[in-house]
Write a protein that holds these residues in place. Sequence first.
Motif, PDB file in Angstrom:
ATOM      1  N   CYS A 180      40.902  10.251  92.785  1.00 16.70           N
ATOM      2  CA  CYS A 180      40.784  11.706  92.870  1.00 16.70           C
ATOM      3  C   CYS A 180      41.559  12.291  94.056  1.00 16.70           C
ATOM      4  O   CYS A 180      41.867  13.487  94.064  1.00 16.70           O
ATOM      5  CB  CYS A 180      39.312  12.109  92.973  1.00 16.70           C
ATOM      6  SG  CYS A 180      38.331  11.729  91.497  1.00 16.70           S
ATOM      7  N   SER A 181      41.838  11.458  95.047  1.00 16.74           N
ATOM      8  CA  SER A 181      42.532  11.962  96.231  1.00 16.74           C
ATOM      9  C   SER A 181      43.714  11.097  96.652  1.00 16.74           C
ATOM     10  O   SER A 181      44.299  11.330  97.703  1.00 16.74           O
ATOM     11  CB  SER A 181      41.544  12.059  97.409  1.00 16.74           C
ATOM     12  OG  SER A 181      40.936  10.804  97.659  1.00 16.74           O
ATOM     13  N   ASP A 182      44.067  10.103  95.843  1.00 14.01           N
ATOM     14  CA  ASP A 182      45.167   9.205  96.191  1.00 14.01           C
ATOM     15  C   ASP A 182      46.123   9.095  95.013  1.00 14.01           C
ATOM     16  O   ASP A 182      45.693   8.723  93.915  1.00 14.01           O
ATOM     17  CB  ASP A 182      44.605   7.819  96.558  1.00 14.01           C
ATOM     18  CG  ASP A 182      45.668   6.842  97.014  1.00 14.01           C
ATOM     19  OD1 ASP A 182      46.774   7.301  97.362  1.00 14.01           O
ATOM     20  OD2 ASP A 182      45.410   5.627  97.004  1.00 14.01           O
ATOM     21  N   ASN A 184      47.418  12.095  96.006  1.00 14.19           N
ATOM     22  CA  ASN A 184      47.195  13.489  96.381  1.00 14.19           C
ATOM     23  C   ASN A 184      45.852  13.948  95.830  1.00 14.19           C
ATOM     24  O   ASN A 184      45.295  13.335  94.916  1.00 14.19           O
ATOM     25  CB  ASN A 184      48.308  14.385  95.813  1.00 14.19           C
ATOM     26  CG  ASN A 184      49.652  14.114  96.438  1.00 14.19           C
ATOM     27  OD1 ASN A 184      49.809  14.198  97.643  1.00 14.19           O
ATOM     28  ND2 ASN A 184      50.639  13.785  95.615  1.00 14.19           N
ATOM     29  N   SER A 185      45.357  15.053  96.384  1.00 13.04           N
ATOM     30  CA  SER A 185      44.129  15.634  95.860  1.00 13.04           C
ATOM     31  C   SER A 185      44.400  16.209  94.476  1.00 13.04           C
ATOM     32  O   SER A 185      45.428  16.851  94.251  1.00 13.04           O
ATOM     33  CB  SER A 185      43.619  16.733  96.792  1.00 13.04           C
ATOM     34  OG  SER A 185      43.241  16.189  98.031  1.00 13.04           O
ATOM     35  N   CYS A 186      43.474  15.986  93.560  1.00 16.72           N
ATOM     36  CA  CYS A 186      43.632  16.437  92.173  1.00 16.72           C
ATOM     37  C   CYS A 186      43.108  17.859  92.022  1.00 16.72           C
ATOM     38  O   CYS A 186      42.068  18.217  92.574  1.00 16.72           O
ATOM     39  CB  CYS A 186      42.883  15.481  91.242  1.00 16.72           C
ATOM     40  SG  CYS A 186      42.931  15.985  89.503  1.00 16.72           S
ATOM     41  N   GLN A 207      39.348  18.432  90.712  1.00 18.39           N
ATOM     42  CA  GLN A 207      38.174  17.913  91.413  1.00 18.39           C
ATOM     43  C   GLN A 207      36.963  18.815  91.236  1.00 18.39           C
ATOM     44  O   GLN A 207      35.844  18.335  91.077  1.00 18.39           O
ATOM     45  CB  GLN A 207      38.483  17.733  92.896  1.00 18.39           C
ATOM     46  CG  GLN A 207      39.256  16.456  93.196  1.00 18.39           C
ATOM     47  CD  GLN A 207      39.212  16.080  94.667  1.00 18.39           C
ATOM     48  OE1 GLN A 207      38.270  16.401  95.375  1.00 18.39           O
ATOM     49  NE2 GLN A 207      40.242  15.395  95.125  1.00 18.39           N
TER      50      GLN A 207
END
Length: 242
Positions: free
Chosen positions: A125-127, A129-131, A134
């Motif tokens: 969800c954050s790798d 980048n942030s989605c 979320q």
Amino acid sequence: GCEVIYEATFKENNIFAMADILVKNDNFWDIYEVKASTSVKDYHINDASVQWFSLSSVINLNKAYIVHINNKYIRDGELDVHQLFSIVDVTSEVQNRQDDIPLNLEQIDLMLQDEIPDIDIGTHCSDPNSCDFQGYCWKHIPYPSIFNLYWMNGTKKFEMYYKGMKTYEDIPDTFKLNATQKLQVETYKSSKPYVNKSVIKEFIDGIEYPINFFDFETYQQALPEFIGIKPRNREQLFALNL
């Protein structure tokens, strides 16, 4: 007649592409993608590759560059923008990925026509980048939750989540937590603040007058404001006139 275009926007080949900077070079154009980073990442090249695929059908392209902060630069006098940025030629890598893009686009289009993917939340969800989704995918997570525990890495938090823990009430008494985390859980469950008066008293008793205070704050800045300072990566986009 403009030879430098910022955020040049195209909609070609079913792609909406926005190049950070387009620079005319004789009868060709060069793409400059500006990244809030201190190095070139693989997904930066993927980004530039898709832009190349879209733009090349309507204009003649020459080179593709990734522009990022040079964290080796130390300011010495006036800000030197030529040393502040690293400009990396990624043209060959971009061109080598062109054959893969049509198939990738086809797969993306099929995915968008399908049902919502049944994928649980996780480190993805954050790798890298942030989605943007979320807020939707995490709506079943209350506040506070196990993801608000102090001094615990994300991998361990997700291990707890996959074992059925969401709230502090879900954490078994036998589950291993450090002292700070235990205190956090206990004070939440009791709804009573924790004040360690002995520690406060020990601190106050050790004070000797006169008292002097020196307060300072630190922050990461992409542009070194003072002499002797080098840029630090700050995860936000920025733009400068080169």
